[in-house]
Design an enzyme around this catalytic site. Structure first.
Site, PDB file in Angstrom:
ATOM      1  N   ASP A  31      -2.243  -4.918   8.906  1.00 28.11           N
ATOM      2  CA  ASP A  31      -2.964  -3.581   8.133  1.00 28.11           C
ATOM      3  C   ASP A  31      -3.968  -3.791   9.201  1.00 28.11           C
ATOM      4  OD1 ASP A  31      -4.433  -1.393   7.239  1.00 28.11           O
ATOM      5  OD2 ASP A  31      -2.631  -1.120   5.816  1.00 28.11           O
TER       6      ASP A  31
ATOM      7  N   PHE B  53       1.530  10.709  -7.189  1.00 25.29           N
ATOM      8  CA  PHE B  53      -0.143  10.254  -7.381  1.00 25.29           C
ATOM      9  C   PHE B  53      -0.950  11.467  -6.837  1.00 25.29           C
ATOM     10  CE2 PHE B  53      -1.915   8.587  -3.986  1.00 25.29           C
ATOM     11  CZ  PHE B  53      -0.991   7.714  -2.725  1.00 25.29           C
TER      12      PHE B  53
ATOM     13  N   ARG C  57      -5.582   3.391  -9.505  1.00 25.65           N
ATOM     14  CA  ARG C  57      -4.355   3.094  -8.691  1.00 25.65           C
ATOM     15  C   ARG C  57      -3.433   1.882  -9.853  1.00 25.65           C
ATOM     16  NH1 ARG C  57      -3.628   5.488  -4.520  1.00 25.65           N
ATOM     17  NH2 ARG C  57      -4.205   4.839  -2.776  1.00 25.65           N
TER      18      ARG C  57
ATOM     19  N   PHE D 145       0.998  -1.496   0.259  1.00 27.51           N
ATOM     20  CA  PHE D 145      -0.213   0.066  -0.195  1.00 27.51           C
ATOM     21  C   PHE D 145       0.670   1.354   0.299  1.00 27.51           C
ATOM     22  CE2 PHE D 145      -2.055   3.174   1.975  1.00 27.51           C
ATOM     23  CZ  PHE D 145      -3.514   3.402   0.737  1.00 27.51           C
TER      24      PHE D 145
ATOM     25  N   LYS E  79     -11.087   4.831   7.247  1.00 30.29           N
ATOM     26  CA  LYS E  79     -11.892   3.561   6.717  1.00 30.29           C
ATOM     27  C   LYS E  79     -13.462   2.957   7.652  1.00 30.29           C
ATOM     28  CE  LYS E  79      -8.219   5.129   4.132  1.00 30.29           C
ATOM     29  NZ  LYS E  79      -7.425   3.821   4.457  1.00 30.29           N
TER      30      LYS E  79
END
Ligand SMILES: *Cc1c(COP(=O)(O)O)cnc(C)c1O
Length: 470
Positions: free
Chosen positions: A228, A462, A395, A137, A271
């Site tokens: 994670d 990005f 992505r 990630f 999240k």
């Protein structure tokens, strides 16, 4: 017989309609600007959806990070903030919620997930050590590399194939882990960086059997596993749905069992945990905790607030308890799947099976005439915005960045555009509008030209890169 083969997980596992286990008490108006205004906004943003103004976006599927709708209870909790510098009662509520739902012993709040990633990377990784993970990630790998670690991807090969219907495409390839340990020596492995679900693979889950076997393997060599936990509640749903022996277990039970196979976890609470800001770090080892507690004061704040207001910790504590509710998770994943199945019915190429938090459009298959260096996924995100004001995220090659040693781009196998669904925010009608827009862009695909990058930041490019139409 091949026409009887299930095309979607819904067909494979049987589908019953779901409805949200809540009703709406407050609404926020949406506005769609004109096609001409969207064209101008896109050019001004350098064809990067991260650089669009939110006011220019109609349905915002950029991310599920910090975009959840909080419940009335969470908002009530915000009013109960204890803003003491030290020992806020909200910290103890948070600590208790994490211990109850995730099962770890020692807890630190952090301002968000990357704050926790930073601390654990600095505390555990020695320069030159390897970190093996089930696909990378962005922020996680960067913190591991900044701490001197060398990241190695040990996800199963199926994860790199967007059409493969493996039910647990987030699984770790135990053979790859063992080969790495044997080649480099266990003392040169900092830890296994396990994530469930795997964001970059399409929100794909890890099975209980996989983590159980990973634990046994790591115990044989004395290697640690850190999790994670960002979307582990959603991961638990897939275990409940797909793994033998778990259909009658609750999300809460499954989550706790999974975490018990790991040595600690970091969390982006923005999240699964249903808050707009926050994160945490949790471990079971006291000496490691002491080291982390030392670091948190330097980088985040005192160990009982870690960069958060008391009210934020209270909202998080309540959000954690809500996030393991079976009805919540079922409707959450059900909404994502609903969108994915509409697109599948229209033969639009998406990553299969549909994951937990997003539908990932397969931009390589969408635009086969574009080379990867023409940024197909970035192009698709731009085209979707232009068509309907829907904001998605690249992505693919732009997110993957460059190899620090060679300076060349990483060329990831997956080149995806992510439609990420915020939790408890949009309705099924919004999903219909999104699906129809994707279809409209798909119908125009052959005429679409790619992009070239004209500005490239050094880290996590990005976020701020700029592009021009070829
Ligand atoms: C978002 C995310 C992070 C980083 O968390 P932030 O709260 O954005 O700093 C880490 N891991 C995964 C899998 C994520 O999705």
């Amino acid at each position: 017989m091949s026409e009887n083969k299930p095309k979607t997980m819904g067909q494979q596992f049987g589908r019953r309609s779901w409805a949200e286990p809540w009703k709406i008490k407050m609404v926020e108006p949406l506005n769609m600007i004109s096609h001409e205004e969207r064209q101008a906004a896109l050019v001004e943003a350098g064809y990067n959806t991260f650089l669009l103004k939110s006011a220019d976006v109609y349905i915002d599927l950029l991310t599920d990070s910090g975009t959840s709708a909080m419940s009335d209870r969470q908002w009530a909790g915000m009013m109960m903030g204890d803003e003491a510098y030290a020992g806020s009662r909200n910290f103890y509520n948070l600590e208790n919620a994490i211990q109850t739902c995730y099962g770890y012993k020692y807890i630190l709040p952090t301002h968000q997930g990357r704050g926790a990633e930073h601390l654990i990377s600095q505390a555990v990784i020695k320069k030159g050590q390897y970190v093996a993970g089930n696909m990378y990630f962005t922020t996680t790998r960067l913190h591991q590399e900044l701490a001197g670690g060398i990241f190695v991807d040990v996800i199963i090969d199926e994860a790199h194939d967007p059409a493969n219907l493996h039910p647990f495409k987030g699984n770790i390839d135990l053979g790859k882990v063992e080969a790495l340990i044997k080649e480099k020596g266990a003392e040169n492995i900092a830890y296994i960086s396990l994530a469930g679900t795997v964001n970059m693979a399409g929100g794909q889950p890890v099975s209980m059997q996989n983590v159980r076997e990973l634990r046994a393997l790591c115990d044989r060599y004395g290697v640690k596993i850190f999790l994670d936990a960002t979307r582990m509640a959603e991961n638990a749903f897939f275990i409940q749905e797909r793994e033998p022996g778990y259909a009658s277990k609750s999300i809460a039970e499954i989550l706790k069992e999974f975490c018990a196979y790991t040595d600690g976890a970091w969390m982006s609470a923005k999240k699964d945990n249903l808050v707009n800001i926050g994160g945490w770090l949790a471990v079971n080892d006291w000496p490691l905790f002491e080291e982390l507690r030392n670091l948190v004061v330097v980088y985040e704040g005192l160990h009982t607030y870690g960069g958060l207001a008391g009210r934020d910790m209270e909202a998080m504590a309540i959000g954690i308890l809500e996030s393991v509710n079976d009805d919540h998770i079922r409707s959450r994943v059900g909404q994502v799947r609903y969108l994915g199945e509409l697109l599948t019915d229209w033969d639009i190429p998406i990553v299969q099976p549909v994951g937990g938090h997003a539908v990932f459009l397969d931009a390589k298959a969408f635009y086969p005439h574009l080379k990867q260096i023409e940024f197909p996924a970035q192009t698709l995100a731009a085209e979707l915005y232009l068509d309907s004001g829907i904001r998605s995220m690249e992505r693919g090659i732009a997110s993957a960045g460059r190899d620090a040693k060679t300076g060349d781009h990483y060329y990831p196998k997956l080149e995806l555009t992510r439609l990420t669904i915020p939790r408890r925010v949009y309705t099924q009608a919004h999903m219909d509008v999104v699906a129809e827009s994707v279809k409209a862009v798909y119908d125009e695909r052959e005429k679409t030209r790619g992009l070239k990058m004209v500005y490239e930041p050094k880290y996590l490019r990005f976020f701020q890169a700029r592009f021009e139409k070829l």
